[in-house]
Design a protein around this motif. Structure first.
Motif, PDB file in Angstrom:
ATOM      1  N   UNK A 122       0.821  -1.214   0.000  1.00 30.28           N
ATOM      2  CA  UNK A 122       0.000   0.000   0.000  1.00 30.28           C
ATOM      3  C   UNK A 122       0.857   1.267   0.000  1.00 30.28           C
ATOM      4  N   UNK A 123       2.042   1.207   0.606  1.00 32.22           N
ATOM      5  CA  UNK A 123       2.909   2.382   0.667  1.00 32.22           C
ATOM      6  C   UNK A 123       3.680   2.597  -0.627  1.00 32.22           C
ATOM      7  N   UNK A 124       3.820   1.537  -1.439  1.00 30.95           N
ATOM      8  CA  UNK A 124       4.598   1.634  -2.675  1.00 30.95           C
ATOM      9  C   UNK A 124       3.870   0.884  -3.807  1.00 30.95           C
ATOM     10  N   UNK A 125       2.680   1.345  -4.178  1.00 31.10           N
ATOM     11  CA  UNK A 125       1.902   0.606  -5.181  1.00 31.10           C
ATOM     12  C   UNK A 125       2.560   0.538  -6.548  1.00 31.10           C
ATOM     13  N   UNK A 126       3.356   1.552  -6.893  1.00 39.28           N
ATOM     14  CA  UNK A 126       3.975   1.548  -8.221  1.00 39.28           C
ATOM     15  C   UNK A 126       4.885   0.340  -8.409  1.00 39.28           C
ATOM     16  N   UNK A 127       5.573  -0.070  -7.351  1.00 46.30           N
ATOM     17  CA  UNK A 127       6.501  -1.199  -7.464  1.00 46.30           C
ATOM     18  C   UNK A 127       5.766  -2.492  -7.811  1.00 46.30           C
ATOM     19  N   UNK A 128       4.628  -2.714  -7.176  1.00 46.73           N
ATOM     20  CA  UNK A 128       3.868  -3.925  -7.459  1.00 46.73           C
ATOM     21  C   UNK A 128       3.316  -3.952  -8.867  1.00 46.73           C
ATOM     22  N   UNK A 129       2.825  -2.816  -9.334  1.00 43.99           N
ATOM     23  CA  UNK A 129       2.293  -2.765 -10.697  1.00 43.99           C
ATOM     24  C   UNK A 129       3.409  -2.936 -11.727  1.00 43.99           C
ATOM     25  N   UNK A 130       4.557  -2.347 -11.448  1.00 47.03           N
ATOM     26  CA  UNK A 130       5.697  -2.522 -12.350  1.00 47.03           C
ATOM     27  C   UNK A 130       6.146  -3.975 -12.386  1.00 47.03           C
ATOM     28  N   UNK A 131       6.130  -4.652 -11.230  1.00 46.14           N
ATOM     29  CA  UNK A 131       6.513  -6.066 -11.185  1.00 46.14           C
ATOM     30  C   UNK A 131       5.573  -6.908 -12.037  1.00 46.14           C
ATOM     31  N   UNK A 145      -9.019  -9.468 -10.924  1.00 46.32           N
ATOM     32  CA  UNK A 145      -9.406  -8.288 -10.141  1.00 46.32           C
ATOM     33  C   UNK A 145      -9.259  -8.522  -8.642  1.00 46.32           C
ATOM     34  N   UNK A 146      -8.891  -7.460  -7.948  1.00 48.90           N
ATOM     35  CA  UNK A 146      -8.927  -7.447  -6.492  1.00 48.90           C
ATOM     36  C   UNK A 146      -9.453  -6.078  -6.055  1.00 48.90           C
ATOM     37  N   UNK A 147     -10.780  -5.939  -5.992  1.00 47.80           N
ATOM     38  CA  UNK A 147     -11.376  -4.666  -5.619  1.00 47.80           C
ATOM     39  C   UNK A 147     -11.225  -4.403  -4.122  1.00 47.80           C
ATOM     40  N   UNK A 148     -10.820  -3.169  -3.781  1.00 43.25           N
ATOM     41  CA  UNK A 148     -10.656  -2.723  -2.401  1.00 43.25           C
ATOM     42  C   UNK A 148      -9.702  -3.633  -1.625  1.00 43.25           C
ATOM     43  N   UNK A 149      -8.709  -4.156  -2.349  1.00 44.29           N
ATOM     44  CA  UNK A 149      -7.655  -4.954  -1.750  1.00 44.29           C
ATOM     45  C   UNK A 149      -6.314  -4.425  -2.255  1.00 44.29           C
ATOM     46  N   UNK A 150      -5.239  -5.090  -1.836  1.00 42.60           N
ATOM     47  CA  UNK A 150      -3.904  -4.651  -2.251  1.00 42.60           C
ATOM     48  C   UNK A 150      -3.402  -5.506  -3.411  1.00 42.60           C
ATOM     49  N   UNK A 151      -4.277  -5.615  -4.396  1.00 43.89           N
ATOM     50  CA  UNK A 151      -3.961  -6.278  -5.651  1.00 43.89           C
ATOM     51  C   UNK A 151      -4.553  -5.437  -6.759  1.00 43.89           C
ATOM     52  N   UNK A 152      -4.323  -5.795  -8.001  1.00 39.67           N
ATOM     53  CA  UNK A 152      -4.739  -4.958  -9.126  1.00 39.67           C
ATOM     54  C   UNK A 152      -6.255  -4.781  -9.133  1.00 39.67           C
ATOM     55  N   UNK A 153      -6.709  -3.543  -8.992  1.00 42.31           N
ATOM     56  CA  UNK A 153      -8.134  -3.252  -8.993  1.00 42.31           C
ATOM     57  C   UNK A 153      -8.642  -2.925 -10.390  1.00 42.31           C
ATOM     58  N   UNK A 154      -7.725  -2.597 -11.288  1.00 39.28           N
ATOM     59  CA  UNK A 154      -8.096  -2.214 -12.646  1.00 39.28           C
ATOM     60  C   UNK A 154      -7.227  -2.946 -13.665  1.00 39.28           C
ATOM     61  N   UNK A 155      -7.471  -4.242 -13.858  1.00 38.48           N
ATOM     62  CA  UNK A 155      -6.642  -5.010 -14.797  1.00 38.48           C
ATOM     63  C   UNK A 155      -6.584  -4.427 -16.199  1.00 38.48           C
ATOM     64  N   UNK A 156      -7.692  -3.879 -16.687  1.00 39.50           N
ATOM     65  CA  UNK A 156      -7.666  -3.340 -18.043  1.00 39.50           C
ATOM     66  C   UNK A 156      -6.682  -2.184 -18.169  1.00 39.50           C
ATOM     67  N   UNK A 157      -6.568  -1.381 -17.129  1.00 42.52           N
ATOM     68  CA  UNK A 157      -5.610  -0.285 -17.159  1.00 42.52           C
ATOM     69  C   UNK A 157      -4.185  -0.816 -17.229  1.00 42.52           C
ATOM     70  N   UNK A 158      -3.915  -1.844 -16.437  1.00 46.30           N
ATOM     71  CA  UNK A 158      -2.583  -2.443 -16.460  1.00 46.30           C
ATOM     72  C   UNK A 158      -2.331  -3.121 -17.806  1.00 46.30           C
ATOM     73  N   UNK A 212       7.014 -14.226  -4.025  1.00 48.93           N
ATOM     74  CA  UNK A 212       7.833 -13.083  -4.413  1.00 48.93           C
ATOM     75  C   UNK A 212       8.094 -13.089  -5.929  1.00 48.93           C
ATOM     76  N   UNK A 213       8.482 -11.932  -6.501  1.00 47.36           N
ATOM     77  CA  UNK A 213       8.766 -11.879  -7.936  1.00 47.36           C
ATOM     78  C   UNK A 213       9.787 -12.912  -8.396  1.00 47.36           C
ATOM     79  N   UNK A 214      10.818 -13.170  -7.564  1.00 47.82           N
ATOM     80  CA  UNK A 214      11.818 -14.169  -7.976  1.00 47.82           C
ATOM     81  C   UNK A 214      11.222 -15.576  -8.018  1.00 47.82           C
ATOM     82  N   UNK A 215      10.221 -15.847  -7.165  1.00 46.75           N
ATOM     83  CA  UNK A 215       9.538 -17.136  -7.212  1.00 46.75           C
ATOM     84  C   UNK A 215       8.736 -17.256  -8.506  1.00 46.75           C
ATOM     85  N   UNK A 216       8.029 -16.202  -8.846  1.00 47.26           N
ATOM     86  CA  UNK A 216       7.241 -16.218 -10.084  1.00 47.26           C
ATOM     87  C   UNK A 216       8.144 -16.393 -11.305  1.00 47.26           C
ATOM     88  N   UNK A 217       9.302 -15.749 -11.297  1.00 47.83           N
ATOM     89  CA  UNK A 217      10.246 -15.899 -12.409  1.00 47.83           C
ATOM     90  C   UNK A 217      10.699 -17.349 -12.548  1.00 47.83           C
TER      91      UNK A 217
END
Length: 341
Positions: free
Chosen positions: A21-30, A50-63, A315-320
């Motif tokens: 929540x403090x650094x949302x840009x990092x998650x979207x960039x990942x 979608x993850x509405x009102x959570x700490x996941x992508x709320x607007x997939x189409x935008x991403x 984590x991102x390295x796990x997904x990779x």
């Protein structure tokens, strides 16, 4: 290991794109980097949830709109958009716009139903119409009609220096034919088939009777979908399961993955809640072990499109590591060939 009679023609992956929540840009960039990696590895599709009102992508189409400018080949999809949160007219405009930006690579996945925690959110979501909103299949039908070019306005023409259309713009012929329906019940699978949609299955189904196994329930839904679909056995179905290859994982990652699956195993044993939701076991192992497990899965044997769901707490390295092993180890073992970039 059994030899596949019909290797997968499409292999994709699904993520929800968690962020701090403090650094949302990092998650979207990942998430965007993950989609780029998927294209580089030859995956056929990347899907956002979608993850509405959570700490996941709320607007997939935008991403995904951003992803269209950083990729050139991989198909981009939503799995799925709960239409209870959307106005079909506005959403049709957004879908058409992103599809144009992608060069025709968008695969919209949708579902219906009352929004989660509706009593808590309805005054903000539908302050004047909360008790009159229709959250049934009609919402999908409205969206499909608008994507096909149905009249959205009684006015068409020029007013001053502005021109107006009576239908959604941009109009994209064929986009409605790429809509997928996320169904987990026999009723929804049959309805999706009757509408001529594509079917997205996941690792959650509704148990109609006691004692049924996940794979047999999902198989029955796929068969009902195709029996009702104009294309019959050729109707497209994508299966989404949690599949975690460990071939190149570190010992710490392997322990983490097995602990994750073990912590979720109890939910696979009996249906849960009023909706009687039953979950599929998470599959963890090396490529050979996973191939055996998948070919023993009755529903997997009926599909030729797969979208592996990535555990969202990893984590991102796990997904990779997981995506790399899927593309270079498990996929080829199943007979799949990565796309050429």
């Amino acid at each position: 290991m059994p030899t596949p009679d019909r290797p997968p023609r499409s292999l994709g992956f699904l993520t929800i794109g968690l962020f701090d929540e403090r650094r949302p840009a990092e998650g979207h960039e990942a998430t965007l980097r993950l989609i780029e990696l998927g294209e580089q590895l030859g995956f056929d599709s990347a899907w956002l949830r979608h993850r509405h009102l959570q700490y996941g992508i709320s607007s997939p189409l935008t991403v995904l709109a951003a992803a269209t400018q950083r990729t050139r080949r991989i198909a981009l999809g939503t799995a799925v958009t709960p239409l209870g949160w959307e106005n079909p007219l506005r959403y049709a405009e957004d879908l058409a716009t992103v599809d144009v930006l992608s060069g025709g690579r968008l695969n919209p996945g949708v579902s219906v139903g009352i929004p989660a925690h509706y009593e808590d959110v309805k005054d903000a979501l539908y302050p004047d119409t909360a008790d009159r909103e229709d959250f049934g299949y009609g919402r999908v039908e409205r969206l499909l009609g608008l994507l096909r070019g149905d009249t959205a306005s009684a006015f068409r023409g020029v007013e001053g220096i502005e021109s107006y259309s009576e239908r959604v713009q941009p109009h994209v012929p064929g986009l409605a034919g790429r809509v997928w329906y996320g169904g987990g019940s026999l009723r929804s699978a049959r309805w999706a088939g009757q509408q001529g949609l594509r079917l997205l299955t996941s690792n959650v189904v509704k148990a109609e009777q006691d004692g049924e196994k996940f794979a047999s329930i999902q198989l029955g839904q796929i068969q009902a979908f195709r029996a009702a679909h104009p294309d019959g056995e050729r109707a497209r179905v994508s299966q989404g399961l949690v599949v975690i290859p460990t071939d190149s994982a570190t010992p710490a990652q392997r322990a983490k993955y097995r602990a994750y699956a073990a912590s979720r195993h109890a939910r696979t044993l009996v249906p849960h809640g009023p909706a009687r939701l039953l979950f599929a076991p998470d599959l963890v192992g090396n490529a050979e072990q996973l191939a055996e497990l998948l070919y023993a899965h009755a529903a997997f044997r009926e599909v030729d499109e797969v979208a592996v769901a990535l555990p969202f707490t990893f984590e991102p390295e796990d997904h990779t590591q997981i995506l790399t092993d899927l593309a270079t180890r498990l996929g080829p073992l199943l007979g799949w060939k990565p796309a050429v970039n």
